[in-house]
Scaffold this active site. Structure first.
Site, PDB file in Angstrom:
ATOM      1  N   ASN A 153       0.841  -1.211   0.000  1.00 47.39           N
ATOM      2  CA  ASN A 153       0.000   0.000   0.000  1.00 47.39           C
ATOM      3  C   ASN A 153       0.872   1.257   0.000  1.00 47.39           C
ATOM      4  O   ASN A 153       0.712   2.154  -0.829  1.00 47.39           O
ATOM      5  CB  ASN A 153      -0.885  -0.051   1.255  1.00 47.39           C
ATOM      6  CG  ASN A 153      -1.902   1.066   1.329  1.00 47.39           C
ATOM      7  OD1 ASN A 153      -2.419   1.498   0.302  1.00 47.39           O
ATOM      8  ND2 ASN A 153      -2.177   1.545   2.532  1.00 47.39           N
ATOM      9  N   ILE A 161      -1.824   5.972   7.523  1.00 48.71           N
ATOM     10  CA  ILE A 161      -1.250   5.563   8.815  1.00 48.71           C
ATOM     11  C   ILE A 161       0.238   5.275   8.613  1.00 48.71           C
ATOM     12  O   ILE A 161       1.070   5.694   9.385  1.00 48.71           O
ATOM     13  CB  ILE A 161      -1.951   4.292   9.370  1.00 48.71           C
ATOM     14  CG1 ILE A 161      -3.435   4.585   9.662  1.00 48.71           C
ATOM     15  CG2 ILE A 161      -1.249   3.831  10.646  1.00 48.71           C
ATOM     16  CD1 ILE A 161      -4.208   3.368  10.174  1.00 48.71           C
ATOM     17  N   SER A 162       0.562   4.564   7.548  1.00 53.31           N
ATOM     18  CA  SER A 162       1.954   4.178   7.230  1.00 53.31           C
ATOM     19  C   SER A 162       2.734   3.857   8.503  1.00 53.31           C
ATOM     20  O   SER A 162       3.637   4.583   8.895  1.00 53.31           O
ATOM     21  CB  SER A 162       2.663   5.265   6.408  1.00 53.31           C
ATOM     22  OG  SER A 162       2.337   6.576   6.786  1.00 53.31           O
ATOM     23  N   GLY A 215      -5.622  -7.087  14.252  1.00 53.60           N
ATOM     24  CA  GLY A 215      -4.508  -6.360  13.623  1.00 53.60           C
ATOM     25  C   GLY A 215      -4.820  -4.893  13.421  1.00 53.60           C
ATOM     26  O   GLY A 215      -4.502  -4.332  12.372  1.00 53.60           O
TER      27      GLY A 215
END
Ligand SMILES: Nc1ncnc2c1ncn2[C@@H]1O[C@H](COP(=O)(O)OS(=O)(=O)O)[C@@H](OP(=O)(O)O)[C@H]1O
Ligand SMILES: Nc1ncnc2c1ncn2[C@@H]1O[C@H](COP(=O)(O)OP(=O)(O)O)[C@@H](O)[C@H]1O
Length: 211
Positions: free
Chosen positions: A87, A110-111, A163
């Site tokens: 992503n 968010i990375s 997650g």
């Protein structure tokens, strides 16, 4: 035309209208502003406020929002480690194209992994002299969870989502960000104050003119 790669028969085609011509037209410099932080930390809000402020100044920007891109370009990706890496890689490549087009590209994701953000940063200057500015939304998990604008933290706490970043998946804060936005006396500054800081940074670095 020049050959690139390692014998894969792929060529790079130069175009007479390049980045510098486009920058001249727009009177600005193409760059990437990369906003990272937890879900609910205010990334999208800052991205929109920044884009609005730049627009009011006659500067062309475009927002690449993680959530939005997952409706199209990245709809095949989930949230496991490899998918988040892919992503970020894809958005890094798209951001590079937008910056090469002369735009101020605002990427808001968010990375969570440092290595993925670093890979994007490394990808940018090498190939087309694009500069990347990382903005870290340093908001406490408690605040993000309290906001819970999409109800996802509640689902993650109830183990209905697995997650989830900050709950049972990691977030690695940047070690080398250009701008860190955090609470002031325990209060989150309004979006306009935060986007103002980014605009000032872009002005100081000379991105809002083509000189
Ligand atoms: N497991 C899990 N973890 C984190 N976030 C999740 C998850 N599942 C769905 N969402 C929603 O997806 C949005 C984050 O997408 P990103 O592309 O920015 O994520 S990442 O950079 O690949 O980690 C994020 O949006 P933001 O709240 O805008 O950050 C969430 O709405
Ligand atoms: N500076 C701010 N001050 C107060 N509330 C904010 C601020 N920035 C964002 N919010 C609120 O926090 C919630 C999450 O913001 P959002 O921009 O969607 O975060 P993210 O994109 O990081 O998930 C929204 O309800 C938004 O209105």
């Amino acid at each position: 035309m020049s050959a690139i790669g390692n014998g894969t028969n792929i060529f790079w085609h130069e175009c007479p209208v390049g980045k510098s011509e486009r920058q001249k037209l727009l009177d600005q410099k193409g760059c990437v502003v990369w906003i990272t932080g937890l879900s609910g930390s205010g990334k999208s809000t800052l991205a929109c406020s920044l884009s609005r402020e730049l627009h009011a100044k006659g500067k062309l920007s475009y927002v690449l929002d993680g959530d939005n891109l997952r409706h199209g370009l990245n709809k095949d990706l989930g949230f496991k480690f490899e998918d988040r890496t892919e992503n970020i890689r894809r958005v890094g490549e798209v951001a590079k194209l937008f910056a090469d087009a002369g735009l101020i590209c605002i990427a808001s994701l968010i990375s969570p992994y440092r290595k993925d953000r670093d890979a994007c940063r490394a990808m940018l200057p090498d190939l087309s002299f694009i500069e990347a500015s990382t903005v870290y939304m340093n908001m406490p998990l408690e605040l993000c969870e309290e906001r819970d604008a999409k109800g996802l933290y509640k689902l993650a706490r109830a183990k209905k989502i697995k997650g989830f970043t900050g709950i049972d998946d990691p977030y690695e804060p940047p070690l080398n960000c250009e701008i860190e936005l955090s609470l002031q006396d325990g209060v989150c500054p309004p979006p306009g104050t935060m986007s103002g800081r980014v605009v000032t940074y872009l002005e100081e670095k000379g991105f809002l003119e083509d000189k």
